[in-house]
Design an enzyme around this catalytic site. Structure first.
Site, PDB file in Angstrom:
ATOM      1  N   CYS A 156       0.816  -1.231   0.000  1.00  0.00           N
ATOM      2  CA  CYS A 156       0.000   0.000   0.000  1.00  0.00           C
ATOM      3  C   CYS A 156       0.846   1.276   0.000  1.00  0.00           C
ATOM      4  CB  CYS A 156      -0.929   0.022   1.210  1.00  0.00           C
ATOM      5  SG  CYS A 156      -2.273  -1.138   1.030  1.00  0.00           S
TER       6      CYS A 156
HETATM    7  N1  COA Z   1     -20.973  -8.892   6.968  1.00  0.00           N
HETATM    8  C1  COA Z   1     -21.496  -8.975   8.203  1.00  0.00           C
HETATM    9  N2  COA Z   1     -20.761  -9.197   9.314  1.00  0.00           N
HETATM   10  C2  COA Z   1     -19.444  -9.336   9.166  1.00  0.00           C
HETATM   11  C3  COA Z   1     -18.820  -9.256   7.913  1.00  0.00           C
HETATM   12  C4  COA Z   1     -19.640  -9.029   6.780  1.00  0.00           C
HETATM   13  N3  COA Z   1     -19.121  -8.947   5.559  1.00  0.00           N
HETATM   14  N4  COA Z   1     -17.495  -9.422   8.080  1.00  0.00           N
HETATM   15  C5  COA Z   1     -17.281  -9.605   9.386  1.00  0.00           C
HETATM   16  N5  COA Z   1     -18.466  -9.566  10.048  1.00  0.00           N
HETATM   17  C6  COA Z   1     -18.682  -9.740  11.493  1.00  0.00           C
HETATM   18  C7  COA Z   1     -17.614 -10.612  12.123  1.00  0.00           C
HETATM   19  O1  COA Z   1     -17.966 -11.976  11.996  1.00  0.00           O
HETATM   20  C8  COA Z   1     -17.626 -10.139  13.556  1.00  0.00           C
HETATM   21  O2  COA Z   1     -18.694 -10.747  14.224  1.00  0.00           O
HETATM   22  P1  COA Z   1     -18.562 -11.176  15.771  1.00  0.00           P
HETATM   23  O3  COA Z   1     -18.321  -9.883  16.511  1.00  0.00           O
HETATM   24  O4  COA Z   1     -19.870 -11.803  16.053  1.00  0.00           O
HETATM   25  O5  COA Z   1     -17.382 -12.093  15.822  1.00  0.00           O
HETATM   26  C9  COA Z   1     -17.963  -8.649  13.445  1.00  0.00           C
HETATM   27  O6  COA Z   1     -18.570  -8.483  12.143  1.00  0.00           O
HETATM   28  C10 COA Z   1     -16.740  -7.764  13.532  1.00  0.00           C
HETATM   29  O7  COA Z   1     -15.717  -8.270  12.626  1.00  0.00           O
HETATM   30  P2  COA Z   1     -14.297  -7.637  12.505  1.00  0.00           P
HETATM   31  O8  COA Z   1     -13.511  -8.367  11.463  1.00  0.00           O
HETATM   32  O9  COA Z   1     -13.701  -7.531  13.879  1.00  0.00           O
HETATM   33  O10 COA Z   1     -14.680  -6.197  11.928  1.00  0.00           O
HETATM   34  P3  COA Z   1     -13.918  -4.831  12.024  1.00  0.00           P
HETATM   35  O11 COA Z   1     -14.754  -3.888  12.774  1.00  0.00           O
HETATM   36  O12 COA Z   1     -12.497  -5.016  12.449  1.00  0.00           O
HETATM   37  O13 COA Z   1     -13.925  -4.359  10.504  1.00  0.00           O
HETATM   38  C11 COA Z   1     -12.417  -4.289   8.599  1.00  0.00           C
HETATM   39  C12 COA Z   1     -13.342  -5.143   9.489  1.00  0.00           C
HETATM   40  C13 COA Z   1     -11.731  -5.191   7.610  1.00  0.00           C
HETATM   41  C14 COA Z   1     -13.267  -3.261   7.895  1.00  0.00           C
HETATM   42  C15 COA Z   1     -11.394  -3.578   9.491  1.00  0.00           C
HETATM   43  O14 COA Z   1     -10.775  -4.501  10.352  1.00  0.00           O
HETATM   44  C16 COA Z   1     -10.280  -2.868   8.747  1.00  0.00           C
HETATM   45  O15 COA Z   1     -10.533  -2.063   7.913  1.00  0.00           O
HETATM   46  N6  COA Z   1      -9.041  -3.142   9.188  1.00  0.00           N
HETATM   47  C17 COA Z   1      -7.805  -2.519   8.747  1.00  0.00           C
HETATM   48  C18 COA Z   1      -7.797  -2.304   7.289  1.00  0.00           C
HETATM   49  C19 COA Z   1      -6.484  -1.988   6.713  1.00  0.00           C
HETATM   50  O16 COA Z   1      -5.973  -0.916   6.785  1.00  0.00           O
HETATM   51  N7  COA Z   1      -5.916  -2.936   6.064  1.00  0.00           N
HETATM   52  C20 COA Z   1      -4.810  -2.699   5.271  1.00  0.00           C
HETATM   53  C21 COA Z   1      -5.083  -3.330   3.974  1.00  0.00           C
HETATM   54  S1  COA Z   1      -4.062  -2.687   2.785  1.00  0.00           S
END
Ligand code: COA
Length: 371
Positions: A156
């Site tokens: 990135c």
């Molecule tokens: N639809 C519905 N629910 C979902 C889902 C989806 N597509 N994906 C995950 N969930 C659920 C999970 O199962 C979890 O449920 P639980 O609490 O019952 O276990 C809950 O939502 C939270 O999941 P989580 O993965 O902890 O979500 P988050 O708030 O961390 O958001 C991202 C996910 C990916 C958006 C976030 O972690 C993120 O953006 N992280 C960093 C990104 C980044 O900079 N990455 C670099 C890449 S270059």
């Protein structure tokens, strides 16, 4: 020594849009098919049933509302769940080169330069569609540019690290007119069947032109750049040229983008905040001196946090523009899209900070001043 200046920027945006609703509809159709095809194993407890995705979750967790992609049909086909690209003959332009050339033409139009003025092309992106010859050299040939070209990859942070490399070369005089081009076909490294991340990425290409201010050029002076890396497995993709030598090649999840999203949040945010604070301090810049923040575009909550930490208050509308709601995460291109779309209104003398962060971990920042 010369003063490097960004004289133009350009964005290639694919024609196809996938909204969250469309994405979730096809994902849920895939899940239903999967669960019904594996009903017996699921009942016996041998494999876990897959769970539906949710458009409201996607918007709230990430801020993403839609993404642009090169191929929409293959991604939304519940029996396929990945883009389909025609394979091209070796003498036809490759996909990344084609996207990159489009973005470069737009950037050159802004800088008032011709392709023949370019003497350095860095193709800085998180994936390259082949090992060699470099995509950058193919782009050089397609444009009719002179000098030299090479590919680089810092995930990135590829574009900001590329900016540092190009700006340093302009500064020392080894090149006069450099282009950093970032064609990001993120749809091809995303596992569209994984509910935790299927909404994250989109496709795009960006380009910036860096020249000498002494040549009478205007734009954004590259006041300084700063890069940092620290190894982490929390964002990882194991695909590579050793793939064929590995024993189990079938359907390996680790051959595409994987992340521990929560850990990334926890570890990258303090790293980025400290990085920006020390870069600004080295330039004797206070938060009040910053007119704009062009941040990496992965997650809205992340950007809101960094914006607040850097400015010491909630950014005013327009101070820290996001484009991720329209483009999703476009890897290294994200902060450059924000810069390209939200910089023309700045007045001479005003200063902004460009910053990317991601796998590696890597953080790259540039202090830019309107000239
Ligand atoms: N639809 C519905 N629910 C979902 C889902 C989806 N597509 N994906 C995950 N969930 C659920 C999970 O199962 C979890 O449920 P639980 O609490 O019952 O276990 C809950 O939502 C939270 O999941 P989580 O993965 O902890 O979500 P988050 O708030 O961390 O958001 C991202 C996910 C990916 C958006 C976030 O972690 C993120 O953006 N992280 C960093 C990104 C980044 O900079 N990455 C670099 C890449 S270059």
């Amino acid at each position: 020594m010369h003063t490097p200046i960004i004289t133009g920027s350009g964005v290639f945006t694919p024609e196809n849009v996938i909204t969250n609703d469309e994405l979730v509809e096809s994902f849920n159709a895939y899940v239903d098919r999967f669960n019904s095809a594996h009903e017996e194993e699921i009942v016996k407890g041998e494999i876990a049933a897959k769970t539906h995705s949710n458009a409201d979750f996607i918007r709230e967790a990430s801020g993403i509302e839609q993404r642009y992609v090169i191929d929409k049909k293959g991604i939304l086909d519940p029996t396929r769940m990945s883009p389909r690209f025609e394979s091209r003959a070796d003498d036809a332009p490759s996909l990344m080169a084609e996207m990159g050339v489009d973005a470069i033409h737009k950037a050159l139009a802004q800088s008032g330069r011709a392709p023949t003025d370019i003497d350095l092309i860095l193709c800085a992106a998180s994936n390259h569609e082949r090992a060699y010859p470099a995509i950058a050299v193919e782009i050089q040939q397609l444009l009719g540019a002179s000098g030299f070209a090479y590919d680089m990859n810092v995930a990135c942070s590829s574009a900001t690290f590329g900016l540092q490399t190009a700006a340093d070369m302009v500064r020392t005089g080894s090149v006069k007119c450099a282009v950093v081009v970032s064609p990001e076909v993120c749809s091809a490294h995303l596992e569209w069947r994984d509910r935790d991340c299927h909404f994250i990425f989109g496709d795009v290409a960006t380009a910036i032109v860096i020249e000498r201010e002494e040549d009478g050029m205007t734009g954004f002076r590259v006041v300084s750049t700063r890069c940092a890396t620290k190894f982490s497995n929390n964002i990882r993709n194991n695909n590579g040229y050793l793939r064929r030598a590995h024993d189990q090649m079938e359907d390996r999840r680790d051959m595409q983008f994987m992340q521990e999203g929560r850990k990334v949040f926890k570890e990258v945010l303090p790293m980025v905040s400290r990085h920006i604070a020390s870069h600004l301090e080295a330039e004797s810049l206070g938060s009040d001196d910053l007119k704009r923040l062009w941040l990496h575009q992965a997650n809205k909550t992340m950007n809101d946090y960094i914006g607040k930490k850097v400015l010491g208050r909630t950014p005013n509308p327009g101070e820290q523009p996001n484009i991720l709601q329209d483009y999703a995460n476009t890897s290294s291109a994200g902060s450059i899209i924000a810069f390209s779309k939200y910089s023309n209104d700045m007045a001479p003398g005003e200063v902004g900070l460009l910053c990317s962060f991601g796998a590696g971990y890597s953080v790259g920042s540039a202090v830019l001043q309107r000239v």
